[in-house]
Enzyme design. Structure first.
Site, PDB file in Angstrom:
ATOM      1  N   LYS A   1       2.428  -3.422   6.364  1.00 56.26           N
ATOM      2  CA  LYS A   1       2.691  -3.182   4.784  1.00 56.26           C
ATOM      3  C   LYS A   1       4.115  -2.658   4.628  1.00 56.26           C
ATOM      4  O   LYS A   1       4.937  -3.239   3.757  1.00 56.26           O
ATOM      5  CB  LYS A   1       1.890  -2.011   4.405  1.00 56.26           C
ATOM      6  CG  LYS A   1       0.435  -2.656   4.225  1.00 56.26           C
ATOM      7  CD  LYS A   1       0.175  -3.809   3.491  1.00 56.26           C
ATOM      8  CE  LYS A   1      -1.449  -4.139   3.059  1.00 56.26           C
ATOM      9  NZ  LYS A   1      -1.323  -5.289   2.269  1.00 56.26           N
TER      10      LYS A   1
ATOM     11  N   SER B   1       0.949  -1.506  -0.058  1.00 54.03           N
ATOM     12  CA  SER B   1       0.197   0.030  -0.139  1.00 54.03           C
ATOM     13  C   SER B   1       0.736   1.399  -0.111  1.00 54.03           C
ATOM     14  O   SER B   1       2.237   1.107   0.177  1.00 54.03           O
ATOM     15  CB  SER B   1      -0.921   0.003   1.139  1.00 54.03           C
ATOM     16  OG  SER B   1      -1.704   1.368   1.361  1.00 54.03           O
TER      17      SER B   1
ATOM     18  N   TYR C   1      -1.305  -1.342  10.878  1.00 58.37           N
ATOM     19  CA  TYR C   1      -1.517  -1.573   9.178  1.00 58.37           C
ATOM     20  C   TYR C   1      -0.436  -1.289   8.519  1.00 58.37           C
ATOM     21  O   TYR C   1       0.142  -1.903   7.661  1.00 58.37           O
ATOM     22  CB  TYR C   1      -2.963  -1.090   8.900  1.00 58.37           C
ATOM     23  CG  TYR C   1      -3.149  -1.139   7.084  1.00 58.37           C
ATOM     24  CD1 TYR C   1      -3.410  -2.573   6.635  1.00 58.37           C
ATOM     25  CD2 TYR C   1      -2.929  -0.061   6.594  1.00 58.37           C
ATOM     26  CE1 TYR C   1      -3.560  -2.575   5.364  1.00 58.37           C
ATOM     27  CE2 TYR C   1      -3.129  -0.273   5.125  1.00 58.37           C
ATOM     28  CZ  TYR C   1      -3.552  -1.224   4.619  1.00 58.37           C
ATOM     29  OH  TYR C   1      -3.573  -1.613   3.178  1.00 58.37           O
TER      30      TYR C   1
END
Length: 256
Positions: A162, A145, A158
């Protein structure tokens, strides 16, 4: 030559989170390029429709309804898929997801769920599939991402996972290079996807991306066209990573 290097004829690809969004687009792009696919997801209905579409196009599909956080389930499926397809050549770690929450309010259980979904699942899949790769090559892609490359308030764990995926890809690109296995990442932004949401921030290209935009980048990375590309990231974000804090204005200019 240019017309054939993006073909995947005879390849066997393992794609996670394949029932919808980016994962579905990747699986279909691979099938259209001549690959057979092993696909998994928790969404049984979406997985079934994907399998029908792949098989209608003349390629083989081996599905499994499973949670990639379950290492034993992943290993069993990798073994079954490799047996059915005669091995594996490609892995795409696409499954993942998040939710917004300030870091201080995140419970240990919620943090563990984010880590398992966005990190542990990736290590499960890499370890499960590598024994089924040929001795002379292969390709792995992590779908990360833009949040792996910038701060993400409200999504700290998160984003950290990533970023960890991106670092893992660079490290394993070197570890696996003697086997001819390449490992890269794509970092999407402004792409509608069920696991993250449908928000569409403005981009320098003045449009929202599509799952297919990501799929074509992944197709390039696993194809022979990218035979000398490993340990890197392609940003599929309409220019958002390059823009940094700059955002498009309605008059065609930019503002911070």
């Amino acid at each position: 030559m240019a017309g054939t290097t993006l073909r995947l004829d005879g390849r066997r690809a393992f794609v996670t989170g394949a029932a919808a969004g980016i994962g579905r687009a990747i699986a279909l792009a691979f099938a259209h390029a001549g690959a057979d696919v092993a696909v998994c997801d928790r969404d049984e209905s979406g997985l079934g429709s994907l399998v029908r579409e792949v098989e209608t196009g003349g390629r083989r599909a081996v599905p499994a309804v499973l949670d990639v956080r379950d290492g034993e389930a992943v290993r069993a499926f990798a073994t079954r898929a490799a047996s059915a397809l005669g091995g594996l050549d490609v892995l795409v770690n696409n499954a993942g997801g998040t939710f917004e929450a300030p870091f201080e309010s995140l419970s240990e259980g919620a943090e563990d769920a984010l880590v398992r979904e966005n990190w542990t699942s990736v290590t499960h899949c890499v370890r499960a599939t590598l024994p089924h790769f040929p001795p002379d090559g292969g390709a792995i892609v992590n779908v990360t991402s833009i949040e792996a490359h910038r701060a993400a308030p409200g999504y700290a764990v998160y984003a950290a996972m990533k970023a960890a995926q991106e670092n893992l890809a660079r490290s394993l690109a070197l570890e696996l290079a003697p086997r001819g296995i390449r490992m890269n990442c794509v970092a999407p932004d402004a792409i509608p996807t069920p696991g993250i949401g449908y928000a569409a921030p403005p981009t320098p290209l003045r449009r929202r991306g599509t799952p297919e935009d990501v799929a074509y980048a992944v197709l390039f990375l696993v194809s022979d066209a990218a035979a000398f590309v490993t340990g890197t990231t392609i940003h599929v974000d309409g220019g958002n990573h390059a823009a940094g804090g700059w955002r498009p204005r309605g008059d065609g200019g930019y503002a911070l």
